[in-house]
Structure formats: C-alpha cells, structure tokens
Design an enzyme around this catalytic site. Structure first.
Site, PDB file in Angstrom:
ATOM      1  N   LYS A 106       1.013  -1.315   0.015  1.00 57.29           N
ATOM      2  CA  LYS A 106      -0.181   0.002  -0.145  1.00 57.29           C
ATOM      3  C   LYS A 106       0.887   1.140  -0.251  1.00 57.29           C
ATOM      4  CE  LYS A 106      -4.523   1.060   0.388  1.00 57.29           C
ATOM      5  NZ  LYS A 106      -5.838  -0.032   0.276  1.00 57.29           N
TER       6      LYS A 106
HETATM    7  N1  GLU Z   1      -7.278   0.250  -2.809  1.00 53.64           N
HETATM    8  C1  GLU Z   1      -7.979  -0.899  -3.202  1.00 53.64           C
HETATM    9  C2  GLU Z   1      -8.197  -1.876  -1.990  1.00 53.64           C
HETATM   10  O1  GLU Z   1      -8.199  -1.370  -1.078  1.00 53.64           O
HETATM   11  C3  GLU Z   1      -7.746  -1.636  -4.484  1.00 53.64           C
HETATM   12  C4  GLU Z   1      -6.192  -2.123  -4.466  1.00 53.64           C
HETATM   13  C5  GLU Z   1      -5.892  -2.781  -5.976  1.00 53.64           C
HETATM   14  O2  GLU Z   1      -6.634  -2.603  -6.792  1.00 53.64           O
HETATM   15  O3  GLU Z   1      -4.651  -3.051  -5.885  1.00 53.64           O
HETATM   16  O4  GLU Z   1      -8.584  -3.148  -2.046  1.00 53.64           O
END
Ligand code: GLU
Length: 428
Positions: free
Chosen positions: A118
């Site tokens: 993240k």
């Molecule tokens: N930000 C989204 C999540 O928290 C999607 C992450 C992604 O598609 O890599 O799952």
C-alpha cells in the site's frame, strides 16, 4: 505471545493507530491457525519493507512544499505486491502499514497471486490545483520507482486517487524505464490498458458479498433498507447497485453530512446533486440527520465505505442493521467487533467484502500482460464468481470453527500466506 508487543522501532508505541487494530486481529486469529503454520504467524506482524519518501513540489505560486509519502510492502510470499495509493491529510506510516497488511490477507482470501502492499501521501489533494497534483504524483512515483513494476509491486487507486493519477504514475514510470509499461499500475483509464468494470468493481463486490450473506440470513434484498456511509467510488456504486436490485437506500453519510429518507433516496439524484453542489445536504427528497443518528438508522444492511475507525465502542451498540458490510478498509475497531458479535450483527469483513476492486485489478494486470482484452460481461461474471466462492469458503469456515466472518476470512487468507512461506522455506 501478545502481538501488540511486537512493535517496530519506527512506530511510536502511543501512536500505533490502525496497525494496532491489525495486530489485535492477528492475535484473535492465531489460535485458529493450523498447528503446523502457527509458529510462522509472527511473519505477519512485520512488514517486509517500508519506504518513507520526501515529495517536494513547486506550487503554482512559485514556492516549494514538502509532503511525506510512503510505500509499504507487507508481504510478497504469494506474488508481487499489490495495493492502492491514498492521498489524505491523515495518512501515517502506521495506517499504510495496516492497509498493506490487509491487502496481504485480502489478496489471499480471493486467491489472486499477489502479496500485499500500500502507498500513501500525507496531503489534502483538495487544496492542490491539477498541475500541482500532477507534479506531486509524478515526484512520488519517481521516488518509489525502484520498488514498483509489473512483476514487483503494482499500485492502484484508493481514497482520493483515480484513473488520472494512475495514468500519471504509469507515464512517469514508463519515462523513467524508457518503455511503455502498462502493467505497473491498475485502475488506469480504458485508453491506457485499463479494464472495463474496474471503476465499479469494489462496489459491485460489496453488493455481491452482501447478497450472499443476506440469502443465508433470510433477508430479501428487494425492499431491504440500506444505509451507506461514504459516497465515493465504493459507497456510491454499491448504493446504486442496491437501489437497482430493489432495495431502499434510506440513509447516506459523507464528510459533508448525513441525509435520510425512510421511503428510500433516489441514488442517482443524490449523486447528481452532490456532483453539482459538493455536498449531500439539500439533496432532493432527503432530510438532514445528525452524524450520530446515522448509525442508529432503522436499516437491515449497513455499508461502511468511508475510512478506518468509524464503528467504535461508542456507536457500535446503536447499530440496528443485521448485516454490516465493510466497503472501507478497517472501519470497525476491535472493541466494536466484540459488541457487534454480542448483538448478533453479521460483519462482512473488509478483506472479503471490498476485495472486488483488487480482483478486477488482477484481471486488468492479466489483460495488460497478455495484451488481450475481455468484455465487461466476462469481467463481471468472473468477479461475481470469485466473490461468491470466497464468500462461501469464509462462511463455511466460520460455521465449522464457530468464529465470526472476520476471523474465518483471516484464517483462510493467513494460512495461504503462511503456507507459501512454509514451502518456500527461510532464506538463506
Ligand atoms: N485500494 C483498493 C483496496 O483497498 C484496491 C487495490 C488494488 O486494486 O490494488 O483494495
């Protein structure tokens, strides 16, 4: 051993934030892990890598401003890192660590071949002009350039980031590498190798998971009363899908306030109103209610699709819904989890409920790598199937182990991650 005692020295014990929530969740899961994997569980309580970067940009007025950026790769045992990038004034390292860990578990729950990562920048993007936002994005992308790549770590949108931000990241990375690298990010515009269905995918997954729970609990979606917190990408799409399925969206809350209509709001009209006026307050056919009253709404289903730590010991007891679906990551505190369990509220945890987004990100990545693109019907059908199968596996595990869905989902996900570690072995 209590996992909260495993605090990395770079986090202050008083400010563990969401990382503490995650550690408590792992504490609760550990006793239920297969005995052969339990000794490996401490791996989950440390991120593999955490990068902190300075993001200096030139403002439109000629002055320079500095922002703090992060990219955390929590675990790469099952594949490249995967997870979004968040722009928010409250972003902290602890938050990004927790979000990266939840990605590890989430990707394993839906069994996509990714680890968890993240990113985030501590910034209020609403205070930046478009050119400033572009410079911020490109500088941040350059600073994390050496960590990302289609086979290393693949960012995606999260709160306050969108297709345009992904396009800038893809372009910056491509320029730095001297080649067009489509697979480095997902959630891109369709014209750049984005996937049909990606935009609504998280909301769609939230809807499918809730339908699966409702069916098992004997709740009819047609006529069900739904309250939605958060009216961004996830909240708006799920509200729309519930309304299309004949449910009544009786209350909506976002940062501008809370509105309600026991007979059901017109979701499209509310969206149009908010787009035009920047607030929910005053939307057609809606009365304004106060923020706390939102949580006590007479509803069958509550969708938490805003931020972390929204459902706490102080409001959990007032929740009347029978199903709480976590469209956001980490919206429920560990104390609130216990209260909800006591009150018989079925919580569909984030690592299952909002996995639709990353599932279609996986489809996007596969399409980019193979340079072959699928139809929207194909994408939605595959997404629905993965969500339904993951839900069934989690539900089944919860029944057999006699645990809540969060614990069951964590057991399923963590065991997959730990099994990968076990067979890979410890290097060197
Ligand atoms: N930000 C989204 C999540 O928290 C999607 C992450 C992604 O598609 O890599 O799952």
């Amino acid at each position: 051993m209590n996992n909260v005692s495993h605090i990395p020295s770079y986090l202050s014990a008083e400010h563990l934030g969401p990382w503490e929530t995650y550690l408590i969740q792992i504490d609760r899961v550990e006793p239920h892990l297969a005995a052969e994997l339990r000794p490996l569980a401490p791996i989950l309580t440390r991120p593999k890598r955490a990068l902190i970067v300075d993001v200096p940009i030139r403002l439109d007025n000629g002055e320079m401003a500095h922002f703090e950026g992060y990219r955390v790769q929590h675990n790469l045992a099952r594949g490249p890192g995967k997870g979004g990038i968040r722009y928010h004034p409250d972003v902290t390292l602890s938050e990004v660590m927790a979000l990266s860990a939840w990605m590890t578990v989430k990707n394993a729950v839906v069994n996509v071949p990714f680890g968890g990562a993240k990113g985030g920048v501590r910034v209020d993007p609403k205070l930046l002009s478009m050119p400033e936002l572009e410079r911020l994005t490109r500088r941040y992308a350059s600073e994390i350039n050496f960590l990302i790549g289609q086979d290393k770590d693949i960012p995606a949108p999260d709160i306050n980031t969108n297709e345009q931000v992904m396009a800038w990241i893809m372009d910056t990375f491509s320029m730095n590498e001297g080649k067009t690298a489509m697979g480095v990010v997902t959630g891109k515009p369709i014209s750049l190798g984005g996937s049909l269905g990606r935009k609504d995918a998280t909301g769609r997954g939230v809807f499918v998971a809730t339908v699966e729970a409702a069916r098992r609990l004997g709740i009819e979606i047609e006529g069900a009363r739904v309250a939605v917190q958060g009216f961004g990408n996830v909240g708006e799409a799920s509200a729309r899908l519930f309304a299309n399925a004949g449910a009544k969206v009786v209350a909506v809350q976002d940062e501008s306030g809370s509105i309600a209509n026991p007979a059901g709001l017109d979701v499209r009209a509310v969206k149009a109103f908010r787009q035009q006026n920047g607030t929910l307050i005053g939307a057609p056919g809606a009365e304004t209610i106060d923020r706390d009253a939102f949580w006590r709404t007479d509803a069958d289903i509550l969708i938490a699709a805003a931020l972390e730590n929204q459902i706490t010991a102080s409001n959990a007891g007032g929740i009347k819904a029978r199903i709480l679906t976590e469209g956001a990551n980490g919206p429920t505190t560990p104390e609130a989890d216990l209260i909800l369990k006591e009150n018989g509220v079925t919580v569909i945890p984030d690592v299952l409920a909002n996995a639709g987004g990353v599932t279609v990100s996986y489809f996007e990545w596969v399409q980019d790598i193979s340079a072959f693109f699928w139809t929207e019907e194909e994408i939605n059908a595959r997404l629905d199937r993965i969500m339904r199968e993951a839900f069934a596996a989690v539900w089944e595990a919860a029944q057999t182990k006699g645990v809540v869905l969060r614990t069951a989902a964590f057991v399923l996900g963590c065991e997959r991650v730990l099994m990968a570690h076990k067979v890979r072995g410890l290097y060197p």
